[in-house]
Scaffold this active site. Structure first.
Site: not given
Ligand code: GRF
Length: 199
Positions: A12-13, A64, A89-90, A92, A106, A108, A173
């Site tokens: 979604s971001n 890795r 979700m890795r 670096l 990034n 968070h 976000e």
């Molecule tokens: C978000 O909450 C972001 O802060 C975290 O992972 C999530 C990713 O959401 N790092 P999306 O895949 O962008 O919807």
């Protein structure tokens, strides 16, 4: 500004960034989207938008370093100015980070340095903080620790659980990431120790 998006899931971001570009609000181009998960909805979305999308499945590599080498190879061809982690979700390696110093960002879902790592929203609810939020930051070799570019505040309500708080933070976000990228696209900033200073 040429952006490479790295993601692992929903995306979604990534979509919020894409839409800001499409609206003409953010002067940037998404030059590639890379997912480490073949089933990530974000990479499907990238394909449907006609973007250059790659799956580099970490489970198919023996180390890795080998996985990162392939990601770096694709990035080398795409030639981005900035690598945007959007739910990637890795972790670096420091070698990866050193290849793009202060050029990886990034997001968070907490006000760092509070609640780094996984389940930040659940950590915030459990701790009992009254405000939380999100942080866009440069990536360094430590987890959720690099210089901060933008933060946005979100109230924590008494009846929140991790998922209601996560949803409220996610809305912010999407705003924060676009705001941060707009600031970086303007080009007038410097990183002074931990501080990102905009002129
Ligand atoms: C978000 O909450 C972001 O802060 C975290 O992972 C999530 C990713 O959401 N790092 P999306 O895949 O962008 O919807």
């Amino acid at each position: 500004m040429r952006l490479a998006i790295l993601l692992s899931g929903r995306g979604s971001n990534f979509v919020a960034i894409h839409e800001a570009i499409a609206r003409g609000e953010l002067q940037a181009e998404i030059v590639c989207v890379i997912s480490n998960r073949p089933d990530a909805p974000g990479v499907e979305r990238a394909r449907s938008l006609g973007l250059s999308a790659f799956v580099v499945d970490h489970r198919k590599f023996t180390s890795r370093a080998a996985h990162e080498a392939e990601v770096l190879r694709i990035l080398g061809q795409a030639n981005p100015d900035l690598i945007v982690l959007a739910g990637y979700m890795r972790l670096l390696s420091s070698e990866f980070v050193a290849a793009y110093p202060m050029r990886i960002v990034n997001i968070h879902p907490s006000l760092l340095p509070s609640f780094p790592g996984v389940d930040a929203q659940a950590q915030a609810v459990a701790y009992g903080v009254k405000v939380s939020g999100c942080t866009v930051h440069f990536v360094d070799e430590n987890l959720d620790a690099g210089p901060i570019i933008v933060q946005r505040i979100v109230p924590v309500r008494d009846d929140d659980d991790a998922s209601t708080l996560a949803a409220r933070i996610l809305d912010e976000e999407h705003v924060a990431y676009v705001e941060a990228l707009k600031k970086l696209a303007s080009g007038t900033y410097r990183v002074d120790g931990r501080r990102v200073v905009f002129d």
